[in-house]
Structure formats: C-alpha cells, structure tokens
Design an enzyme around this catalytic site. Structure first.
Site, PDB file in Angstrom:
ATOM      1  N   ILE A 127       0.854  -1.195   0.000  1.00 49.87           N
ATOM      2  CA  ILE A 127       0.000   0.000   0.000  1.00 49.87           C
ATOM      3  C   ILE A 127       0.888   1.242   0.000  1.00 49.87           C
ATOM      4  O   ILE A 127       1.748   1.393   0.869  1.00 49.87           O
ATOM      5  CB  ILE A 127      -0.881   0.037   1.265  1.00 49.87           C
ATOM      6  CG1 ILE A 127      -1.779  -1.190   1.316  1.00 49.87           C
ATOM      7  CG2 ILE A 127      -1.700   1.323   1.326  1.00 49.87           C
ATOM      8  CD1 ILE A 127      -2.404  -1.402   2.682  1.00 49.87           C
ATOM      9  N   GLY A 128       0.672   2.117  -0.954  1.00 46.74           N
ATOM     10  CA  GLY A 128       1.460   3.344  -1.021  1.00 46.74           C
ATOM     11  C   GLY A 128       0.620   4.560  -0.676  1.00 46.74           C
ATOM     12  O   GLY A 128       0.164   5.287  -1.565  1.00 46.74           O
ATOM     13  N   SER A 130       1.186   6.628   2.762  1.00 46.38           N
ATOM     14  CA  SER A 130       1.995   7.628   3.475  1.00 46.38           C
ATOM     15  C   SER A 130       3.160   8.127   2.623  1.00 46.38           C
ATOM     16  O   SER A 130       3.653   7.421   1.728  1.00 46.38           O
ATOM     17  CB  SER A 130       2.557   7.016   4.758  1.00 46.38           C
ATOM     18  OG  SER A 130       1.523   6.681   5.634  1.00 46.38           O
ATOM     19  N   GLU A 246     -10.227  -2.627   6.112  1.00 46.84           N
ATOM     20  CA  GLU A 246      -8.928  -2.863   6.715  1.00 46.84           C
ATOM     21  C   GLU A 246      -9.007  -2.849   8.232  1.00 46.84           C
ATOM     22  O   GLU A 246      -8.203  -3.462   8.907  1.00 46.84           O
ATOM     23  CB  GLU A 246      -7.964  -1.767   6.240  1.00 46.84           C
ATOM     24  CG  GLU A 246      -6.536  -2.037   6.569  1.00 46.84           C
ATOM     25  CD  GLU A 246      -5.726  -0.757   6.718  1.00 46.84           C
ATOM     26  OE1 GLU A 246      -4.615  -0.859   7.209  1.00 46.84           O
ATOM     27  OE2 GLU A 246      -6.228   0.317   6.349  1.00 46.84           O
TER      28      GLU A 246
END
Lengths: 381, 331
Positions: A127-128, A130, A246
């Site tokens: 997951i990109g 931050s 999530e």
C-alpha cells in the site's frame, strides 16, 4: 448510533475451522517462531499453500480465482491463522485490501489481470499511502501521476510501505490533478509493478530488528494509463472505503495473542489467584473484541448483499479498542509473572511482541485519527 | 436472530421506554434515595405485566427479560425489578415484590436452626419473597415473608437490607443462579453506561466555553470516543452473556461479561464526570444517579477480580494449547 448486532459465525464454518486447524497442525512444524502480528512472518511458500486450498481471496468471484465463500468463512480462516501465529504477511494486504479494492473499483481488465495472481499466491501487494510529509493527513499527498500520451509519469516518494522490497505490486495514492479548493479532489490510485517499472525501493530497519517497511522513490516512473483504478479523481473515495475493510478484522486485536498463550503456559494448570485474574481479564477483552469484530464482518456480509450499511465508524471503533488492548495485553502478562523466573519461551515471545507494540496504534490509521472518526460518528464534528 | 422475536422484543422495549420516560424522572430517583418506594411506578410495571417477562407460561423469553433490565439500567429505575423478574422465572409468576441476596454462610446468628440470613437484598424492607443464593450452587432457597434484620444503603443510595426467615421451598434452577443475578447487574450496568454516554454527548454539545461548544475541542471528542467504545463493548458483552443462557459455558460467559463491563465502568464514569465539570458533581444534576449505580453494581455479585479469576482458573486448567479453542468456540 453505533451498532454491533448480535452476529454468530454460521454453523457451516465449523468444518472449515477444523480443516484450517488440521492444516496448521501439520504446517506449524515449519513455522519460524509463532507470532500473531500480521506483519511479522513473510513466507511465500506458506502463502502459496494457503492459495492452493482456496484460502486467499476466499470471498471473491470464481472467475477471478476466488472461492465465493462468505465473509464469515474468511473470518474463520484469518483468525485461525493469526491465533496460531502463522507467517501470513506476504499475502495479507493483497487478500484483505488490494483485491477487494480492485473488485469494487477496478476495471474488468484490471480484475482479470491482477486477481488470479493474488488467489494463486504468486502476486503480493503493498500500500502506497503515506509519504515523508504525509502521515495521518492523507489528502496532502504530493506524489504526482501526470498523463503523458498513453502513460502516467509518476514522481514522488512513498514511505512505510510494508514489504515493498519483496512484493510484486504497489497501489499508490497519487495526485492526478492540481490541488484545488476541495482538498480531497484530484486524487487517484494507480498500480505500479515494483519488479519492472523502475521504482527505487529502500528498506527501513525498524526498532524491533525487522526490515518490513520501506521507502519507495518514483523518478519519472512511467506506467500505462490503464493502471489507474476506476475513474481518475476517485482516489479519496476509494481509500476511505477500503479502510473500513482494513480496520475491523481479527488482526486488530490478536497481534499479541501469542504472549497470552505463553502466559497461560508459564502459569501452569493451577495458577496463583492474581495470575488467574490476569488470564481471565485478557480473555474477557478478547472474547468481547472478537464479537464486535464479527458484528462488523456480519454487516460487511450484508453490504456484500447490497443492503448498503456503512460500517466505517464501527470498524474504526473496533480497531481503536482492539489496538489499545493488544498493547495492554503484554503489560498484564508481564506483571502476572515473577520476572526473575520467566521461562525462556515466555520471555522471547513477550520481548518480541513488546518491541512491536508501538506500531499497533499507528498502522492503518493512528489512534488519534480513529478517535476523530468515532467522534464524527457521534455527531461531534 | 429470529426476526419475529426481534420484532416482539422491540415492541416490549418501546412501550417500556415510554413508561419509564413518563414515570421515572429525577424527582422519583431523589425520593427513592430518601427511602420512598416508587409505588405508582411499581403498580404500572405490574399492571402492564412487565414483572412477568421471561417467566414460564408467558410468551416471552429470557432475552426479553434482560433487554428490559438493560432498559431499567438506562433509566436507573429505583425498584427491585431485576430481582423480581428473576425470582418469577425461578419460582413461578407471582405478584409480589421479590428480592435476592446471598445466603450468609455463617448462619450462627440466625434465630433457629431452620432460619436463614440473607444479605444485601435490594429494597429488602419491602420484599415479601426473597431468594437466597449460594455461589456455585444451583439450588435457590425461597423464603416467604422474611423479616428485616438490618437496613443499609449502597453507594448509589439504593436500600440494601439483611433479611431473615424460614425455609419455604428449595428450587433447583437450571442456569447457575448466582451468575444469573450477575447477568442482571451486567445488563443494568450496560444500560446505565449508555445513559452516561448520552449525558456526556448532550452536555458537550450544549456547554459553551472559549466561544464554542466544548464538543469542538479535540480533547473532549477523544474522551467521548473512548467512552463510546467502552459503552459499545459493554453492550456487546452483555448481549453475548444473555445469548449464552442454556449453554454449558454460561457461567464463563457471564464471567467474561461482568469482568469486561466492570472495567468499562471505571473508564466511562471517570470521563463523563470530567466532561461535566463541577455541574456533574452536584446532587442537583442527574449524572450521579447513573455513575453511582454503576460503581455499586460493578462490585455486587462478583467484582472484576472474582469473575476474572473464575474464568482464568478454568482457562488455565484447559491449558495453553486449548486457550484459542475456548475463545473461538462461541461467537
């Protein structure tokens, strides 16, 4: 108002649970050290074995390699894996988050291209979200993806991207049009192939001695335009929606579960009164959190059946309560034992988990962000 | 859950809610604390048959009874309604005011050999039928027309009396009676905690300081978020224990629930009082009727330590490798 319906795991999950336990009993001989933290333990072979049994992408349509099973059945598999301390990190994000994201917002071609790789245990996702200057304030991301002919040109830096140094793909939240009055507009999510597109990945050692998260640098990384998920500009809607998925799973309160197991082992069959109380206290929290988490799974199941319930606030609440508790668990456990006489197994398990605890209330939305989400649900913001 | 059952329970709760909002106000709570029994409210409860909920021969189930008790907690109903309901399910429906207390194990103070001393009976001075319960026993001793030996109050100002009387009847109760009474306290607490949250939300959105309602301050928002989480956990824990009636592990489910709900009391009461400032510390404000009850109830019928230890001892006897199986067996 917040609602946690009385939901029970359907009886048909019992056989599945027995199958998972049977599988784990065989596999546990090959585990490194059992650890219930979902980020610890990256084992491609193990993930592939799960995939062979149809336990990755379980709820997805069969045409994409899924098994079309219920959210409850998925719940059973995930909680059994975590409780046993199995190495689930490799496929976890793809199974929990990236796959469902593509199912809901991706194009038909994207589903066909990426989902079978996930369900067969070959392709894993990071997951990109931050960035160095963007933590909780996600709308402030600066990584850009600019249309250039039939491609997007990506520039920027993503950080804390778990397993980017070994996963095949990363889904990045990027700015596809300039900042406007509406902060949440102009954001999109885009898939980057970490093996082939030329992004630079640099592992970052964490304080627990692990190297799970990374910095990922994009310098004029070119990807085909069809890597954008859904409509350009709908990135914000997508990330807020996927966070609901999530946030409420068993990985949000079971991270330190192995410490509990070793506490009970260390106490033996006839513990001191204060040890009994410590064990009972931990159990009372886990039993309650699990039921709240299953309530949300039940609401997600209904959502899958088009009844369209919004579970964002309930999911945030489970995560906030669960993360806080999985941090307290090692504290209760250590004080129940005479620290001078700790068994080696307890000490190792405790120390390994204790060093991970700071991450529990950070990843997937900090405690502060979650409390804000709950406060909004209460009508305070 | 059965949809029809759900619907009928909702109707029971809706009409009970109307009854309590009409008849159970701050004035009644203050009077009860001065020792005045809420005669009118009790009469209305009985006339509407709420005292028979869950009893054999009625078309209601134990879950209806405990949902009603939770509502009683929400209104801090100052009457021994929970105890009356339970005694009715054990002894058969009657129209008396009933009480429950623990049988004093050292019975030497009793006046004769067949006489029993029963401690901490809510509104004991008014009950005409009392059930004596012993930890770990499924037998309940029913004593008709007990006499008052000692009157006292708990920290919520609820009358808590010691009674004596002779054995009238011994009944065997299926689900552990001590745990059933604890379950009633769990539900009373869960209801009162909900009111504490409601009061906190109401106060925070009405009270203005520094030119804005205090609900706009992040510190207050986070405090109420914590409270909401504890209240939600308590409600879920209470429901889970109710659903375990009839299950072999009922006592352990009650143990987990009472322990969890008891922990929530400390957090919720503390936070909500802090939000209310000095106003919530006055007798005039109704906040304390709920916070004091929660503090009293978490210590009655087994505090957190008692129930944690009971559950923990059982888990230890199962062993580390069966811990997860115990947790995962019921959802």
């Amino acid at each position: 108002m917040l609602q946690f319906d009385r939901v029970s795991l359907a009886p048909e999950t019992q056989r599945l649970r027995a199958q998972v336990r049977e599988f784990l009993a065989e596999e546990s001989a090959h585990f490194p050290k059992p650890n219930s933290d979902f980020v610890t333990g990256y084992d491609v072979e193990f993930s592939r074995k799960l995939a062979l049994r149809g336990w990755i992408g379980m709820t997805w349509p069969k045409q994409y390699g899924g098994a079309e099973r219920s959210f409850f059945e998925r719940y059973v598999v995930t909680e059994e894996l975590l409780a046993a301390g199995a190495p689930v990190s490799a496929h976890w994000i793809a199974d929990r988050q990236s796959g469902p994201l593509l199912l809901r917002f991706g194009t038909q071609a994207q589903r066909q291209k990426y989902l079978p790789g996930i369900t067969s245990g070959v392709d894993f996702f990071s997951i990109g979200m931050s960035e160095p200057d963007t933590g909780s304030d996600l709308a402030s991301v600066r990584t850009t993806a600019v249309k250039d002919g039939g491609s997007y040109r990506i520039n920027g830096t993503k950080i804390w991207t778990t397993d980017a140094h070994r996963n095949r793909y990363i889904i990045c939240l990027v700015r596809t049009s300039a900042v406007s009055e509406i902060r949440h507009a102009g954001l999109s999510q885009i898939i980057v192939d970490l093996h082939n597109d030329g992004a630079q990945v640099r592992p970052i050692a964490n304080m627990a001695g692990g190297e799970d998260f990374n910095e990922v640098v994009f310098e004029d990384v070119m990807v085909p335009a069809d890597r954008i998920i859904g409509e350009p500009g709908s990135g914000w809607e997508q990330v807020t929606s996927e966070l609901a998925y999530e946030r409420s799973g068993p990985e949000r309160f079971l991270s330190s579960f192995r410490v509990f197991v070793e506490l009970v082992r260390a106490c033996g069959p006839k513990p001191q009164p204060h040890q009994c109380a410590a064990i009972g206290r931990i159990a009372s929290h886990i039993m309650t959190l699990r039921r709240m988490s299953i309530s949300v799974a039940g609401m997600l199941q209904l959502q899958g059946n088009q009844e369209n319930q919004d579970v964002g606030v309930e999911a945030a609440l489970v995560k906030e309560l669960g993360n806080s508790f999985e941090k307290v668990l090692p504290e209760i456990a250590r004080l129940a034992l005479d620290t001078d006489k700790l068994s080696n197994v307890f000490r190792e398990t405790y120390e390994e988990t204790m060093l991970l605890t700071p991450s529990f209330t950070l990843r997937g939305g900090t405690r502060e962000i979650l409390r804000g989400v709950i406060a909004r649900g209460l009508g305070l913001r | 859950m059965n949809q029809e059952l759900n619907e009928s329970r909702r109707m029971i709760i809706d009409s009970a809610q109307k009854m309590f909002s009409d008849h159970c106000d701050k004035k009644l709570l203050d009077e009860a604390e001065r020792g005045v029994f809420p005669e009118t409210l009790w009469q209305i409860i009985v006339e509407n048959g709420f005292n028979q909920l869950g009893a054999p021969g009625t078309e209601t189930v134990p879950a209806d009874l405990f949902a009603f008790i939770q509502l009683c907690g929400r209104y801090a109903v100052p009457a021994p309604i929970a105890d009356t309901l339970l005694v009715n399910t054990w002894a058969g429906v009657n129209q008396q005011i009933c009480g429950i207390g623990e049988l004093r194990s050292d019975n030497s103070q009793a006046s004769s050999a067949d006489s029993f001393t029963i401690d901490e009976v809510v509104w004991g001075r008014r009950v005409s039928l009392v059930a004596a319960v012993t930890r770990g026993s499924n037998e309940v001793i029913l004593v008709q027309n007990p006499h008052l030996v000692e009157s006292s109050t708990n920290m919520a100002g609820e009358p808590m009396d010691t009674l004596q009387g002779s054995n009238q009847q011994v009944v065997a109760v299926q689900a552990d009676p001590y745990a059933q009474v604890a379950l009633s306290r769990i539900n009373l607490i869960a209801g009162s905690l909900q009111t504490l949250l409601d009061l906190g939300l109401q106060f925070a959105t009405e009270r203005s300081q520094f030119g804005r309602t205090i609900s706009k301050f992040q510190a207050i928002q986070h405090s109420l978020a914590v409270v909401a989480a504890e209240v939600a956990a308590s409600k879920r824990a209470a429901d889970a224990a109710v659903d375990a009636i009839g299950d072999p592990r009922f006592v352990f489910e009650v143990a987990a629930s009472k322990a969890r709900v008891g922990e929530a009391v400390g957090i919720v009461a503390e936070q909500v009082h802090q939000i209310h400032g000095a106003m919530g510390f006055t007798h005039e404000h109704r906040l304390h009727h709920f916070s004091r009850r929660c503090w009293a109830w978490r210590d009655s019928w087994g505090n957190e330590f008692y129930w944690q230890s009971l559950l923990g001892a059982h888990l230890a006897s199962l062993g580390a490798d069966h811990l997860w199986d115990f947790i995962a067996t019921r959802s």
